[in-house]
Structure formats: structure tokens, C-alpha cells
Write an enzyme that holds these catalytic residues in place. Structure first.
Site, PDB file in Angstrom:
ATOM      1  N   GLU A   4       0.849  -1.187   0.000  1.00  0.00           N
ATOM      2  CA  GLU A   4       0.000   0.000   0.000  1.00  0.00           C
ATOM      3  C   GLU A   4       0.888   1.242   0.000  1.00  0.00           C
ATOM      4  O   GLU A   4       1.807   1.332   0.785  1.00  0.00           O
ATOM      5  CB  GLU A   4      -0.886  -0.023   1.257  1.00  0.00           C
ATOM      6  CG  GLU A   4      -1.881   1.102   1.321  1.00  0.00           C
ATOM      7  CD  GLU A   4      -2.626   1.251   0.004  1.00  0.00           C
ATOM      8  OE1 GLU A   4      -3.346   0.329  -0.386  1.00  0.00           O
ATOM      9  OE2 GLU A   4      -2.467   2.297  -0.654  1.00  0.00           O
ATOM     10  N   ALA A  61      -0.498   7.713   1.726  1.00  0.00           N
ATOM     11  CA  ALA A  61       0.148   8.513   2.762  1.00  0.00           C
ATOM     12  C   ALA A  61      -0.935   8.986   3.719  1.00  0.00           C
ATOM     13  O   ALA A  61      -2.059   9.283   3.289  1.00  0.00           O
ATOM     14  CB  ALA A  61       0.886   9.692   2.145  1.00  0.00           C
ATOM     15  N   LEU A 103       9.679  -1.221  -0.070  1.00  0.00           N
ATOM     16  CA  LEU A 103      10.784  -0.731   0.767  1.00  0.00           C
ATOM     17  C   LEU A 103      11.574   0.332   0.022  1.00  0.00           C
ATOM     18  O   LEU A 103      11.965   1.365   0.584  1.00  0.00           O
ATOM     19  CB  LEU A 103      11.735  -1.886   1.137  1.00  0.00           C
ATOM     20  CG  LEU A 103      11.234  -2.933   2.121  1.00  0.00           C
ATOM     21  CD1 LEU A 103      12.336  -3.950   2.406  1.00  0.00           C
ATOM     22  CD2 LEU A 103      10.800  -2.277   3.419  1.00  0.00           C
ATOM     23  N   CYS A 123       6.431   4.505   8.774  1.00  0.00           N
ATOM     24  CA  CYS A 123       7.068   3.722   7.711  1.00  0.00           C
ATOM     25  C   CYS A 123       8.525   4.058   7.399  1.00  0.00           C
ATOM     26  O   CYS A 123       9.337   3.160   7.230  1.00  0.00           O
ATOM     27  CB  CYS A 123       6.250   3.844   6.435  1.00  0.00           C
ATOM     28  SG  CYS A 123       4.751   2.876   6.519  1.00  0.00           S
ATOM     29  N   PHE A 124       8.826   5.351   7.260  1.00  0.00           N
ATOM     30  CA  PHE A 124      10.118   5.684   6.673  1.00  0.00           C
ATOM     31  C   PHE A 124      11.299   5.073   7.423  1.00  0.00           C
ATOM     32  O   PHE A 124      12.125   4.360   6.863  1.00  0.00           O
ATOM     33  CB  PHE A 124      10.288   7.205   6.557  1.00  0.00           C
ATOM     34  CG  PHE A 124       9.553   7.809   5.389  1.00  0.00           C
ATOM     35  CD1 PHE A 124       8.868   7.009   4.492  1.00  0.00           C
ATOM     36  CD2 PHE A 124       9.555   9.173   5.174  1.00  0.00           C
ATOM     37  CE1 PHE A 124       8.187   7.549   3.408  1.00  0.00           C
ATOM     38  CE2 PHE A 124       8.887   9.724   4.096  1.00  0.00           C
ATOM     39  CZ  PHE A 124       8.198   8.916   3.215  1.00  0.00           C
TER      40      PHE A 124
HETATM   41  C1  UDX Z   1       4.761   7.384   3.575  1.00  0.00           C
HETATM   42  C2  UDX Z   1       4.742   7.248   2.051  1.00  0.00           C
HETATM   43  O1  UDX Z   1       4.581   8.549   1.457  1.00  0.00           O
HETATM   44  C3  UDX Z   1       3.609   6.337   1.610  1.00  0.00           C
HETATM   45  O2  UDX Z   1       3.648   6.119   0.214  1.00  0.00           O
HETATM   46  C4  UDX Z   1       3.750   4.999   2.343  1.00  0.00           C
HETATM   47  O3  UDX Z   1       2.669   4.146   2.012  1.00  0.00           O
HETATM   48  C5  UDX Z   1       3.798   5.200   3.836  1.00  0.00           C
HETATM   49  O4  UDX Z   1       4.857   6.103   4.174  1.00  0.00           O
HETATM   50  P1  UDX Z   1       3.364   8.773   5.365  1.00  0.00           P
HETATM   51  O5  UDX Z   1       4.430   8.356   6.314  1.00  0.00           O
HETATM   52  O6  UDX Z   1       1.940   8.565   5.738  1.00  0.00           O
HETATM   53  O7  UDX Z   1       3.557   8.025   3.957  1.00  0.00           O
HETATM   54  O8  UDX Z   1       3.515  10.343   5.050  1.00  0.00           O
HETATM   55  P2  UDX Z   1       4.481  11.214   4.124  1.00  0.00           P
HETATM   56  O9  UDX Z   1       3.641  12.240   3.481  1.00  0.00           O
HETATM   57  O10 UDX Z   1       5.305  10.387   3.229  1.00  0.00           O
HETATM   58  O11 UDX Z   1       5.399  11.966   5.180  1.00  0.00           O
HETATM   59  C6  UDX Z   1       6.371  11.288   5.970  1.00  0.00           C
HETATM   60  C7  UDX Z   1       7.158  12.284   6.782  1.00  0.00           C
HETATM   61  O12 UDX Z   1       8.022  13.055   5.950  1.00  0.00           O
HETATM   62  C8  UDX Z   1       6.306  13.293   7.549  1.00  0.00           C
HETATM   63  O13 UDX Z   1       6.854  13.494   8.832  1.00  0.00           O
HETATM   64  C9  UDX Z   1       6.419  14.545   6.716  1.00  0.00           C
HETATM   65  O14 UDX Z   1       6.207  15.711   7.453  1.00  0.00           O
HETATM   66  C10 UDX Z   1       7.843  14.432   6.218  1.00  0.00           C
HETATM   67  N1  UDX Z   1       8.107  15.201   4.980  1.00  0.00           N
HETATM   68  C11 UDX Z   1       7.450  14.874   3.830  1.00  0.00           C
HETATM   69  C12 UDX Z   1       9.065  16.217   4.982  1.00  0.00           C
HETATM   70  O15 UDX Z   1       9.679  16.510   6.013  1.00  0.00           O
HETATM   71  N2  UDX Z   1       9.318  16.887   3.803  1.00  0.00           N
HETATM   72  C13 UDX Z   1       8.680  16.583   2.638  1.00  0.00           C
HETATM   73  O16 UDX Z   1       8.975  17.223   1.610  1.00  0.00           O
HETATM   74  C14 UDX Z   1       7.709  15.542   2.655  1.00  0.00           C
END
Ligand code: UDX
Ligand code: UDX
Length: 461
Positions: free
Chosen positions: A156, A159, A216, A271-272
Site C-alpha cells: 500500500e 500517505a 521498501l 514507515c520511513f
Molecule cells: C509514507 C509514504 O509517502 C507512503 O507512500 C507509504 O505508504 C507510507 O509512508 P506517510 O508516512 O503517511 O507516507 O507520510 P508522508 O507524506 O510520506 O510523510 C512522511 C514524513 O516526511 C512526515 O513526517 C512529513 O512531514 C515528512 N516530509 C514529507 C518532509 O519533512 N518533507 C517533505 O517534503 C515531505
């Protein structure tokens, strides 16, 4: 057709609600071992906040979408079983701190095997290490007398905060399956469900291992972009360049693209970090330490960025925050969600509390309980929380009598605050640390704030 989804979390709940909405002929049972969570899914106060989710659950719940705890019965009745249980980072044993903990996945497989008396398609939705499908298949066939199984990988990509939009119009649906006749048929069955609302050309099919690994890798690339721009934010501060201008300048190159270049206090979310660590662990496991080290640096940079931000607060407040009130605007890991998993705010607040600051947190969606739980789990002693933590009713209340404000989540409402009144209620100089580069800094400086931003010099825009 009957679908069962094991795990009513941030992924399982919204995904199944979308399938139920777009495929009224399919009955979807979402089951979970957590009774409280299921009760919340059946109430008017859903356990997760996601724009657009309430509407779609109201439309489908009781019609062809059901939430309950009878896991075995739901599996028995299903043609397709989605596995959406958590896969956290292992806390102990081999690979602790890096590898994925697959105990819930294995438990799900054993339960499926135990109760199945008809052929089923098992879909891995949870993010898992490459070749987990093989393990799943082995457990299933070794423990089932009557069932036959096809295991598919269907990661999936939604986000949080935009889950419903992402589910309604995904960039792509990825389905990996065995390259056999039965495997292809299973892939086609699942593709047919998504094709009810997703254009066929957006449904990508691959072999199992490519699909598992792609999830991943997608998260690792996204996390890497944020760590890259965050590393440049430090250089911008040192040189007088402006990180937003640099991001804009490089992002207009169509080969680089404009998205995921927003410098911040650090990325969070479930996730990250977990997935990059997992990728790195896999590389080590397969004898590729240089590759592992390359990806580890993405996490190191993120930790450094969070720490750098806290240190900046302490050094700016004349090297001591002891007894000083610091207002925290936003605790969720990003806007439009109540999720706090791995939120940068947890670590910034923890470190400020350990420096004996008085921390007043306001977040429009995160509960007091959740904040306390997160800070305790991060290592803040109970008595320190009791004495020095306040959860405020509003941003204004948090800032009252504060020495500084730190903006840690990019909630839209922070741009609409009455900043002059907030400034008036604070100690002077009134410091503002914008961890999201969200606010209009020139206006805030005109109001009288001393503003620190990520990736811009002291006089930056
Ligand atoms: C992420 C992936 O985007 C998604 O495809 C996967 O299924 C799950 O992991 P999510 O963790 O829900 O989604 O949110 P995301 O919008 O990716 O943001 C992750 C983190 O990165 C947040 O803390 C966000 O604030 C941060 N972020 C994002 C930044 O600091 N800068 C950016 O430019 C984008
Ligand atoms: C989870 C994983 O974290 C992620 O790696 C994967 O990609 C998708 O599933 P999420 O939905 O955000 O993501 O997790 P969470 O909100 O924790 O939901 C998992 C649910 O599974 C919980 O409600 C938990 O109670 C349930 N569960 C867990 C079971 O029903 N049975 C189990 O044996 C274990």
C-alpha cells in the site's frame, strides 16, 4: 466474493472502506484482535482521523463493510484475505533495532492455515522484507489440511492525511505473484477488484520479490530525498542561501521534480525509518555492507536534524531552558492526521523536558493520553511529565508566558493565528522556531518575534 482483512489500522481500515465503497458486490470483513479499536470503528468516533474517511465508512458500514473481532470466522468465509497487521522494528534478538518483527504476520498465517477449508488468495499488504511470501507459503501449506493458497504481494502506498485521495486515485497499484498459471490467475483476480475504479494501465504486475522490494525502495527513496534536502538546509543556514529557494530551483528540473523537497525538523511516521532500517538489514543479510551503510546514513541525517533543531532552541535561549516555558505547536508527524508514530515532536519534546524546560503542547488532533504515552516510551520519567508537561487547549494558551514557540507540525490553522496577541503574552525576547518553514517570517519579525527557520539565515525570508 468475500474479503477479509486482518488488522484494522491506518492501512487496513481506509483501504477496505475504499474497496467496499467501489465494489458494492463484495462483502468486506475487517477484523482485529483489539476490541477497543473495533468498537471505535463501529462508533461515530473512528479510531483514526483521515479527511473523507467518515463519509465513506458511513456509506458502507453495515452494508458490505463490517468491523468485528471474530477473526477465524471471517477468514473461513473469505476468498481473499488481506494481511494488514503491524510489522514494527524488532526490539530484541537477532537484528534488533533494524529487522522487521514478523511475529504478527506469522501468527496471521498460522490462523489462516488452521481455519481454512477452501482455496484462498492471501494478500500481503503489510510492508515486509523480501521473500516473506515464501515463508508465508511454507507456513500455510505445512499447517493446512484442506486449504490451498496463492500468496500475493500488494503493498500500500497511501500517505496518511491524504489516504482517501490516494486510495481513490492511486499513482499505481502494484501486485506481485508467483509466475505460474495459478499465480497469474490470482494476480488477475486481485487486479480485477482494483480495476473497478483504477485504470488498468495503472495496475502494475510483477513477480513476488520485485513487488515486496519495491515498497521498501519507494519509502527509502522518499526518505532519502527529505534527508538530502535537510542536509542542504544546514549548509544554507551556514552560507546564507535559502533552502526553499534552492528546492524550488532544483525541483523545476523535470528529472528531479518538485515533490518531497520540503526541509523540516525531520521526517516521522510509521514507515520511513522502519523501512529504511529494514532495507539496510536486508543488505547486510545478503552480504552488502556498503549498500547497508549508504541507506543507514538517511536515518543518521534525520536523527541529526531533529537533534540540531533542539540544540538550536537551547542555544538561542541563552544556553538554558531550565524552568522556561516552551510552547510546542503540533505533535502529529504531519498535518491532517492524529498519528504520532516516530513524530519528530516526540524527540524534540523529550530532549527539552530532559533539559528541564516546561513544555506546553498544543495539537488539534492528538489526545493528551497519546502524547504522555509517547513521551514516557521515549524515556521521559513520569515525575518529569507530571511536573513539566502541560497539554494546552489552544495554541494561544500554550504560548502564554512562554519564552519560545516551536512549530513542529504544519497544521494550516497555525497560519491563521492572531500572532500579535500571542507575542504580547510571551516573555521577551519572544523566540519562534519554525520547524516546518510554514509561517510568514517577515510578518512575524515585524510583529516583534525573533524567528529561527530551517535552512535560512537569521534574516531569511
Ligand atoms: C509514507 C509514504 O509517502 C507512503 O507512500 C507509504 O505508504 C507510507 O509512508 P506517510 O508516512 O503517511 O507516507 O507520510 P508522508 O507524506 O510520506 O510523510 C512522511 C514524513 O516526511 C512526515 O513526517 C512529513 O512531514 C515528512 N516530509 C514529507 C518532509 O519533512 N518533507 C517533505 O517534503 C515531505
Ligand atoms: C501496518 C504496518 O505498520 C505497516 O508496516 C504495513 O504496511 C501495514 O500495516 P498500520 O495499519 O498503520 O500499518 O498499523 P496499525 O495501525 O498498527 O494496525 C495494525 C492492526 O493489526 C492493529 O489494529 C492490531 O491490533 C492488528 N493486529 C495485530 C491484529 O489484528 N492481529 C495481530 O496478530 C496483530
Amino acid at each position: 466474493m468475500n474479503i477479509c482483512c486482518i488488522g484494522a489500522g491506518y492501512v487496513g481500515g481506509p483501504t477496505m472502506a475504499m474497496i467496499a465503497s467501489r465494489c458494492p458486490d463484495i462483502t468486506v470483513d475487517v477484523v482485529d484482535v483489539n476490541e477497543e479499536r473495533i468498537a471505535a470503528w463501529n462508533s461515530n468516533e473512528l479510531p483514526i482521523f483521515e479527511p473523507g474517511l467518515d463519509e465513506i465508512v458511513t456509506e458502507t458500514r453495515g452494508r458490505n463493510l463490517h468491523f468485528h473481532t471474530d477473526v477465524k470466522e471471517a477468514i473461513r468465509a473469505a476468498d481473499i484475505v488481506f494481511v494488514c497487521v503491524g510489522t514494527p522494528t524488532k526490539a530484541a534478538g537477532i537484528g534488533a533495532g533494524k529487522a522487521a518483527d514478523l511475529r504478527f504476520i506469522e501468527l496471521a498465517a498460522r490462523t489462516i492455515a488452521e481455519v481454512s477449508d477452501s482455496p484462498k488468495i492471501i494478500v500481503e499488504k503489510s510492508t515486509i522484507p523480501v521473500r516473506t511470501a515464501e515463508a508465508l507459503h511454507t507456513i500455510l501449506s505445512a499447517n493446512s489440511e484442506h486449504g490451498t493458497f496463492q500468496v500475493l504481494s500488494n503493498p500500500e502506498f497511501l500517505a496518511e492525511g491524504t489516504a482517501m485521495v490516494d486510495l481513490a486515485a492511486p499513482d499505481r497499484i502494484l501486485i506481485g505473484g508467483e509466475t505460474t498459471l495459478a499465480g497469474n490467475q490470482a494476480v488477475e483476480t486481485l487486479a480485477g477488484i482494483y480495476a473497478s475504479w483504477v485504470p488498468r494501465e495503472r495496475i502494475i504486475t510483477t513477480n513476488l520479490w520485485s513487488s515486496e522490494l519495491s515498497k521498501l525502495v519507494a519509502n527509502a527513496f522518499l526518505a532519502q530525498r527529505i534527508s538530502s534536502i535537510n542536509s542542504i538546509s544546514a549548509l544554507c543556514e551556514a552560507t546564507g542561501a535559502d533552502v526553499d529557494e534552492v528546492a524550488n530551483a532544483i525541483g523545476t528540473d523535470s528529472r528531479i521534480g518538485p515533490k518531497f523537497l520540503k526541509a523540516s525538523v525531520g521526517f516521522g511516521g510509521s514507515c520511513f525509518q522502519k523501512d529504511v532500517l529494514n532495507l539496510s538489514y536486508l543488505c547486510e543479510h545478503f552480504g552488502l555492507p556498503e549498500v547497508a551503510e549508504y541507506w543507514d546514513q538517511v536515518i543518521r541525517m534525520n536523527d541529526w536534524q531533529k537533534n540540531r533543531f533542539t540544540k538550536k532552541i537551547v542555544s538561542t535561549l541563552f544556553n538554558t531552558v531550565t524552568g522556561k516555558r516552551i510552547a510546542i505547536f503540533g505533535f502529529a508527524f504531519k498535518k491532517d492526521t492524529n498519528d504520532t508514530r516516530e513524530s519528530a515532536a516526540i524527540y524534540v519534546c523529550r530532549d527539552l523536558l530532559l533539559e528541564e524546560a516546561k513544555v506546553a503542547i498544543y495539537d488539534p488532533r492528538v489526545s493528551t493520553d497519546q502524547i504522555r504515552k509517547d513521551l514516557l516510551a521515549a524515556g521521559v520519567p513520569q515525575d518529569c511529565l507530571d511536573c513539566n508537561l502541560e497539554i494546552s487547549e489552544s495554541a494561544k494558551a500554550a504560548a502564554d508566558q512562554a519564552h519560545g514557540i516551536a512549530v513542529l507540525t504544519e497544521w494550516d490553522q497555525f497560519n491563521k493565528l492572531n500572532w500579535p496577541t500571542i507575542h504580547e503574552s510571551m516573555f521577551k525576547p519572544a523566540f519562534l522556531f519554525d520547524g516546518r518553514n510554514l509561517l510568514n517570517h517577515a510578518e512575524l519579525r515585524a510583529v516583534g518575534f525573533d524567528v529561527y527557520t530551517i535552512g535560512k539565515g537569521a534574516e531569511g525570508s
